[in-house]
Design a protein around this motif. Structure first.
Motif, PDB file in Angstrom:
ATOM      1  N   GLY A 135      20.029 -13.571   4.151  1.00 31.45           N
ATOM      2  CA  GLY A 135      19.515 -14.500   5.164  1.00 31.45           C
ATOM      3  C   GLY A 135      18.615 -13.797   6.167  1.00 31.45           C
ATOM      4  O   GLY A 135      17.531 -14.289   6.511  1.00 31.45           O
ATOM      5  N   SER A 136      19.034 -12.613   6.620  1.00 28.61           N
ATOM      6  CA  SER A 136      18.203 -11.910   7.608  1.00 28.61           C
ATOM      7  C   SER A 136      16.884 -11.476   6.964  1.00 28.61           C
ATOM      8  O   SER A 136      15.823 -11.545   7.597  1.00 28.61           O
ATOM      9  N   GLY A 137      16.946 -11.059   5.713  1.00 24.65           N
ATOM     10  CA  GLY A 137      15.710 -10.661   5.021  1.00 24.65           C
ATOM     11  C   GLY A 137      14.767 -11.838   4.833  1.00 24.65           C
ATOM     12  O   GLY A 137      13.552 -11.717   5.009  1.00 24.65           O
ATOM     13  N   ILE A 138      15.326 -12.994   4.471  1.00 22.13           N
ATOM     14  CA  ILE A 138      14.488 -14.187   4.274  1.00 22.13           C
ATOM     15  C   ILE A 138      13.875 -14.606   5.609  1.00 22.13           C
ATOM     16  O   ILE A 138      12.679 -14.928   5.696  1.00 22.13           O
ATOM     17  N   ALA A 139      14.687 -14.583   6.661  1.00 22.09           N
ATOM     18  CA  ALA A 139      14.175 -14.941   7.991  1.00 22.09           C
ATOM     19  C   ALA A 139      13.036 -13.991   8.378  1.00 22.09           C
ATOM     20  O   ALA A 139      11.995 -14.410   8.900  1.00 22.09           O
ATOM     21  N   GLU A 140      13.233 -12.704   8.092  1.00 24.00           N
ATOM     22  CA  GLU A 140      12.197 -11.719   8.445  1.00 24.00           C
ATOM     23  C   GLU A 140      10.891 -11.989   7.706  1.00 24.00           C
ATOM     24  O   GLU A 140       9.812 -12.023   8.332  1.00 24.00           O
ATOM     25  N   HIS A 154      15.375 -18.139  -5.071  1.00 31.24           N
ATOM     26  CA  HIS A 154      16.217 -16.947  -5.133  1.00 31.24           C
ATOM     27  C   HIS A 154      15.413 -15.680  -4.846  1.00 31.24           C
ATOM     28  O   HIS A 154      14.508 -15.327  -5.590  1.00 31.24           O
ATOM     29  N   PHE A 155      15.780 -15.026  -3.751  1.00 33.29           N
ATOM     30  CA  PHE A 155      15.109 -13.800  -3.308  1.00 33.29           C
ATOM     31  C   PHE A 155      15.900 -12.581  -3.799  1.00 33.29           C
ATOM     32  O   PHE A 155      17.053 -12.692  -4.209  1.00 33.29           O
ATOM     33  N   PHE A 156      15.284 -11.407  -3.655  1.00 35.71           N
ATOM     34  CA  PHE A 156      15.899 -10.162  -4.116  1.00 35.71           C
ATOM     35  C   PHE A 156      15.979  -9.165  -2.969  1.00 35.71           C
ATOM     36  O   PHE A 156      15.146  -9.185  -2.063  1.00 35.71           O
ATOM     37  N   ASN A 157      16.956  -8.312  -3.040  1.00 33.99           N
ATOM     38  CA  ASN A 157      17.332  -7.413  -1.964  1.00 33.99           C
ATOM     39  C   ASN A 157      16.717  -6.018  -2.169  1.00 33.99           C
ATOM     40  O   ASN A 157      16.852  -5.490  -3.270  1.00 33.99           O
ATOM     41  N   PRO A 158      16.079  -5.413  -1.198  1.00 34.30           N
ATOM     42  CA  PRO A 158      15.792  -5.895   0.149  1.00 34.30           C
ATOM     43  C   PRO A 158      14.641  -6.919   0.112  1.00 34.30           C
ATOM     44  O   PRO A 158      13.579  -6.640  -0.465  1.00 34.30           O
ATOM     45  N   VAL A 159      14.859  -8.042   0.768  1.00 35.24           N
ATOM     46  CA  VAL A 159      13.894  -9.152   0.674  1.00 35.24           C
ATOM     47  C   VAL A 159      12.482  -8.747   1.132  1.00 35.24           C
ATOM     48  O   VAL A 159      11.499  -9.150   0.502  1.00 35.24           O
TER      49      VAL A 159
END
Ligand code: 3HC
Length: 290
Positions: free
Chosen positions: A16-21, A142-147
């Protein structure tokens, strides 16, 4: 302002934080809804650290860093999402939790054509869409880490998703966020995890059986196959609780032994050694990181 310029993100964990960023970096106005104050604070710190990294590496101007932060608003109240054109759900990887979250988000959205996207890795999107009154506007994203680093997103329409929504969300991910889109059917694991998860679980089974050490398994794939990190270190990055939940959902869908979470993974989750985020997983990490 286009409706998709106003984005909501529900859940402020790693994803969530990565997507928000990435949304705020793309110039979008972002509301992050997280009911756990500690998780919200940790998420904000993660975003700040990531932006600082961007400034240090010259990828982001110092003044842009502050602009990005000013476009992010944190709240513990889903009602703050009312005016959003797109809400991306990124709460824990559990069907009931996600379905309840989507139902609650749906009740708060004021725009008739607002879209709800789920970042689930493995839960059928249709099960989540069915919890809402707007299944035609629900889609997997669907995102991947680190976003901020990984360039891919999977776009996953269900049988009920309107084609216009699929096109709109694909264009949003590609043109606004700069991601490369692959389209996947609504089938647990989509494209990437269908391939990745059996590989990661095989590495755990290899370690569990005493066949090779964690270091040798990881060196094998990094030095032998040029992967950026080995499977056990990658599991530590993903979070063992998340990996376990993904494997559980995939096993539930296919009943194939290759998706069944190995006992060692289950024990490590029970022990709370969840990887980087707790400072310990297959490896130990100096300070607890997100
Ligand atoms: N946030 C923001 N930026 C980050 C970051 C983070 N958490 N981690 C690394 N970066 C950036 C760094 O700033 C650096 O950028 P720069 O070159 O501009 O300075 C770049 O990424 C490389 O970072 P480092 O030099 O610190 O470290 P590495 O070169 O070792 O890369 C890694 C770290 C990006 C994590 C790399 O090892 C990698 O890509 N690993 C594989 C990750 C992967 O497979 N992810 C997918 C997981 S599966 C998934 O998410 C799906 C889910 O459903 C399970």
């Amino acid at each position: 302002m286009n409706a998709l310029d106003r984005v909501g993100v529900v859940g402020c964990g790693l994803m969530g934080s990565g997507i928000a960023e990435v949304c705020a970096r793309a110039g979008l106005d972002v509301v992050v809804a997280e009911r756990d104050g500690g998780a919200a604070r940790a998420g904000r710190l993660r975003i700040t650290a990531s932006l600082d990294r961007g400034v240090r590496s010259g990828k982001l101007a110092a003044e842009d860093r502050d602009d990005v932060l000013s476009r992010l608003r944190f709240t513990d109240d889903l009602a703050a999402l009312a005016d959003r054109g797109l809400v991306v759900e990124a709460v824990a990887e559990h069907r009931d939790v996600k379905a309840a979250t989507l139902a609650a988000v749906d009740r708060h959205l004021a725009l008739d054509d607002a879209v709800i996207a789920s970042n689930t890795s493995s839960i059928p999107i249709i099960d989540l869409a069915a919890a809402t009154e707007r299944p035609e506007s629900v889609i997997g994203l669907h995102f991947f880490n680190p976003v901020p680093v990984q360039r891919l997103v999977e776009v996953v329409p269900t049988q009920l998703t309107a084609d216009t929504v699929t096109e709109q969300v694909s264009a949003f991910a590609a043109e606004r966020l700069g991601k490369t889109v692959v389209r996947a059917r609504d089938r647990s694991g989509f494209v990437v995890n269908a391939l990745l998860v059996p590989y990661l679980l095989s590495a755990v089974r290899m370690l569990e059986s005493g066949f090779a050490s964690a270091e040798d398994i990881d060196h094998g794939m990094v030095l032998g196959c040029a992967h950026p990190m080995g499977p056990l270190r990658l599991l530590d990055l993903i979070g063992l609780d998340t990996a376990h939940a993904i494997a559980d959902s995939m096993y539930e869908e296919f009943k194939e032994p290759l998706y069944a979470p190995p006992a060692l993974l289950r024990r490590m989750v029970a022990a709370g050694t969840l990887g980087r985020k707790t400072g310990r997983g297959f490896y130990s990490y100096g300070a607890s990181r997100g």
